[in-house]
Each structure stands twice: as C-alpha cells, then as structure tokens.
Motif scaffolding. Structure first.
Motif, PDB file in Angstrom:
ATOM      1  N   PRO A  77     -15.891  17.043  13.634  1.00 58.62           N
ATOM      2  CA  PRO A  77     -16.393  15.662  13.503  1.00 58.62           C
ATOM      3  C   PRO A  77     -17.559  15.415  14.465  1.00 58.62           C
ATOM      4  O   PRO A  77     -17.667  16.051  15.516  1.00 58.62           O
ATOM      5  CB  PRO A  77     -15.194  14.798  13.894  1.00 58.62           C
ATOM      6  N   PHE A  78     -18.407  14.488  14.097  1.00 61.99           N
ATOM      7  CA  PHE A  78     -19.483  14.087  15.008  1.00 61.99           C
ATOM      8  C   PHE A  78     -18.857  13.483  16.259  1.00 61.99           C
ATOM      9  O   PHE A  78     -17.822  12.830  16.200  1.00 61.99           O
ATOM     10  CB  PHE A  78     -20.402  13.056  14.350  1.00 61.99           C
ATOM     11  N   GLN A  79     -19.520  13.675  17.396  1.00 59.73           N
ATOM     12  CA  GLN A  79     -19.013  13.116  18.641  1.00 59.73           C
ATOM     13  C   GLN A  79     -19.111  11.606  18.653  1.00 59.73           C
ATOM     14  O   GLN A  79     -18.268  10.920  19.213  1.00 59.73           O
ATOM     15  CB  GLN A  79     -19.771  13.703  19.832  1.00 59.73           C
ATOM     16  N   ASN A  80     -20.168  11.091  18.017  1.00 53.50           N
ATOM     17  CA  ASN A  80     -20.378   9.641  17.964  1.00 53.50           C
ATOM     18  C   ASN A  80     -21.399   9.328  16.870  1.00 53.50           C
ATOM     19  O   ASN A  80     -21.954  10.235  16.246  1.00 53.50           O
ATOM     20  CB  ASN A  80     -20.839   9.102  19.330  1.00 53.50           C
ATOM     21  N   ALA A  81     -21.650   8.051  16.649  1.00 50.90           N
ATOM     22  CA  ALA A  81     -22.586   7.637  15.601  1.00 50.90           C
ATOM     23  C   ALA A  81     -24.006   8.110  15.899  1.00 50.90           C
ATOM     24  O   ALA A  81     -24.765   8.435  14.975  1.00 50.90           O
ATOM     25  CB  ALA A  81     -22.555   6.122  15.454  1.00 50.90           C
ATOM     26  N   ASN A  82     -24.361   8.187  17.159  1.00 51.70           N
ATOM     27  CA  ASN A  82     -25.696   8.634  17.538  1.00 51.70           C
ATOM     28  C   ASN A  82     -25.924  10.091  17.112  1.00 51.70           C
ATOM     29  O   ASN A  82     -26.983  10.432  16.591  1.00 51.70           O
ATOM     30  CB  ASN A  82     -25.896   8.469  19.048  1.00 51.70           C
ATOM     31  N   GLU A  83     -24.929  10.941  17.318  1.00 52.39           N
ATOM     32  CA  GLU A  83     -25.055  12.340  16.910  1.00 52.39           C
ATOM     33  C   GLU A  83     -25.190  12.452  15.388  1.00 52.39           C
ATOM     34  O   GLU A  83     -25.967  13.263  14.889  1.00 52.39           O
ATOM     35  CB  GLU A  83     -23.854  13.158  17.386  1.00 52.39           C
ATOM     36  N   GLU A  84     -24.466  11.615  14.665  1.00 47.07           N
ATOM     37  CA  GLU A  84     -24.556  11.630  13.205  1.00 47.07           C
ATOM     38  C   GLU A  84     -25.969  11.285  12.739  1.00 47.07           C
ATOM     39  O   GLU A  84     -26.500  11.896  11.812  1.00 47.07           O
ATOM     40  CB  GLU A  84     -23.544  10.659  12.601  1.00 47.07           C
ATOM     41  N   VAL A  85     -26.586  10.335  13.405  1.00 51.58           N
ATOM     42  CA  VAL A  85     -27.952   9.946  13.059  1.00 51.58           C
ATOM     43  C   VAL A  85     -28.931  11.063  13.418  1.00 51.58           C
ATOM     44  O   VAL A  85     -29.847  11.378  12.660  1.00 51.58           O
ATOM     45  CB  VAL A  85     -28.345   8.630  13.778  1.00 51.58           C
ATOM     46  N   GLN A  86     -28.734  11.698  14.569  1.00 52.90           N
ATOM     47  CA  GLN A  86     -29.616  12.787  15.007  1.00 52.90           C
ATOM     48  C   GLN A  86     -29.558  13.977  14.064  1.00 52.90           C
ATOM     49  O   GLN A  86     -30.564  14.631  13.826  1.00 52.90           O
ATOM     50  CB  GLN A  86     -29.252  13.242  16.421  1.00 52.90           C
ATOM     51  N   LEU A  87     -28.365  14.280  13.563  1.00 52.86           N
ATOM     52  CA  LEU A  87     -28.199  15.423  12.666  1.00 52.86           C
ATOM     53  C   LEU A  87     -28.254  14.982  11.207  1.00 52.86           C
ATOM     54  O   LEU A  87     -27.352  15.229  10.420  1.00 52.86           O
ATOM     55  CB  LEU A  87     -26.866  16.130  12.949  1.00 52.86           C
ATOM     56  N   LYS A  88     -29.339  14.368  10.842  1.00 48.96           N
ATOM     57  CA  LYS A  88     -29.508  13.861   9.477  1.00 48.96           C
ATOM     58  C   LYS A  88     -29.592  15.031   8.496  1.00 48.96           C
ATOM     59  O   LYS A  88     -30.277  16.026   8.744  1.00 48.96           O
ATOM     60  CB  LYS A  88     -30.771  13.020   9.398  1.00 48.96           C
ATOM     61  N   ALA A  89     -28.881  14.906   7.372  1.00 51.29           N
ATOM     62  CA  ALA A  89     -28.905  15.953   6.346  1.00 51.29           C
ATOM     63  C   ALA A  89     -30.260  15.978   5.658  1.00 51.29           C
ATOM     64  O   ALA A  89     -30.792  14.941   5.266  1.00 51.29           O
ATOM     65  CB  ALA A  89     -27.797  15.712   5.338  1.00 51.29           C
ATOM     66  N   GLU A  90     -30.803  17.178   5.525  1.00 49.80           N
ATOM     67  CA  GLU A  90     -32.094  17.343   4.857  1.00 49.80           C
ATOM     68  C   GLU A  90     -31.870  17.588   3.370  1.00 49.80           C
ATOM     69  O   GLU A  90     -30.834  18.108   2.959  1.00 49.80           O
ATOM     70  CB  GLU A  90     -32.846  18.528   5.454  1.00 49.80           C
ATOM     71  N   GLU A  91     -32.854  17.234   2.576  1.00 50.90           N
ATOM     72  CA  GLU A  91     -32.789  17.508   1.145  1.00 50.90           C
ATOM     73  C   GLU A  91     -33.253  18.931   0.874  1.00 50.90           C
ATOM     74  O   GLU A  91     -33.960  19.534   1.683  1.00 50.90           O
ATOM     75  CB  GLU A  91     -33.659  16.506   0.384  1.00 50.90           C
ATOM     76  N   VAL A  92     -32.847  19.479  -0.250  1.00 48.67           N
ATOM     77  CA  VAL A  92     -33.264  20.820  -0.646  1.00 48.67           C
ATOM     78  C   VAL A  92     -34.782  20.838  -0.806  1.00 48.67           C
ATOM     79  O   VAL A  92     -35.368  19.929  -1.398  1.00 48.67           O
ATOM     80  CB  VAL A  92     -32.582  21.231  -1.971  1.00 48.67           C
ATOM     81  N   SER A  93     -35.402  21.868  -0.266  1.00 44.64           N
ATOM     82  CA  SER A  93     -36.866  21.999  -0.347  1.00 44.64           C
ATOM     83  C   SER A  93     -37.237  23.140  -1.296  1.00 44.64           C
ATOM     84  O   SER A  93     -36.387  23.936  -1.702  1.00 44.64           O
ATOM     85  CB  SER A  93     -37.432  22.295   1.051  1.00 44.64           C
ATOM     86  N   ASN A  94     -38.512  23.221  -1.618  1.00 45.85           N
ATOM     87  CA  ASN A  94     -38.998  24.339  -2.442  1.00 45.85           C
ATOM     88  C   ASN A  94     -38.748  25.673  -1.753  1.00 45.85           C
ATOM     89  O   ASN A  94     -38.448  26.668  -2.411  1.00 45.85           O
ATOM     90  CB  ASN A  94     -40.485  24.170  -2.747  1.00 45.85           C
ATOM     91  N   GLU A  95     -38.861  25.683  -0.438  1.00 45.23           N
ATOM     92  CA  GLU A  95     -38.602  26.908   0.322  1.00 45.23           C
ATOM     93  C   GLU A  95     -37.133  27.328   0.186  1.00 45.23           C
ATOM     94  O   GLU A  95     -36.837  28.515   0.061  1.00 45.23           O
ATOM     95  CB  GLU A  95     -38.958  26.689   1.794  1.00 45.23           C
TER      96      GLU A  95
END
Length: 113
Positions: A77-95
């Motif tokens: 689990p995330f340590q806190n809400a701030n960590e969740e915001v920092q580790l934002k999920a990226e979308e799939v890229s062409n790469e």
C-alpha cells in the motif's frame, strides 16, 4: 526493490478493481539463487516449491497445463496520499508498444482465462 505504479491501462488486470498500491517485481526466481537471503526470497522459494507440487494435479483438477513461472510481484500500500500522487500511473506509450509491453500484457490476460 524499486516500487512503481503499473501502466494505467494494466493496473486493474493485475491488481483488481480497487487498488491503492505500488508494485515491484523480484529480479529472478529464488530457486535459481545459490543462497536465499531475504524474507521475500524465502517466500518466493516456497512458492516455487508449492507450484512444483501442483504441476501433476493441474491438468485434471484445474483443467490447464502450467508451463512456466514468472517473477514474483510484491504489492505494498502507499504510505500516504502524497506518495500516491507522486507515483502517478503513466499511460501506455508508443515506446511501450514497440518494446512489447502491450503484447506481454495480452499474453498475461490470455493465461488468466
């Protein structure tokens, strides 16, 4: 371990619909190590033992033939809400598509069903 978020499009397939966590994959299988030194490696080693015991039973009991095992995924689990915001999920890229990440994900989905 280096924790991160999965690609946005993949999270629910791996983690379920309600997830609030970060993930990491172990570098390899513990049964390939000369010495099991960490708790996670020990758990991974036991998982390998368990799966090897299940192999003869799976065709008749579970109606599939196992052929390999992937590296273990650690989910925390995330340590806190701030960590969740920092580790934002990226979308799939062409790469990601060119590197075969999408194809690997489709193979994972096929194995699950």
């Amino acid at each position: 371990l280096k924790y991160r978020r999965m690609r946005k499009e993949f999270e629910s397939a791996y983690l379920g619909r309600q997830y609030r966590c970060k993930t990491a994959f172990l570098d390899g299988l513990a049964d390939n190590l000369e010495k099991v030194s960490s708790c996670l490696d020990y758990c991974d080693f036991q998982l390998s033992n368990f799966t090897s015991l299940m192999v003869p039973l799976t065709p008749c009991a579970l109606d599939f033939f196992p052929y390999s095992r992937t590296n273990s995924m650690v989910r925390v689990p995330f340590q806190n809400a701030n960590e969740e915001v920092q580790l934002k999920a990226e979308e799939v890229s062409n790469e990601d598509i060119e590197d075969g990440l999408v194809d690997s994900h489709i193979e994972f989905i096929k194995r699950r069903h």
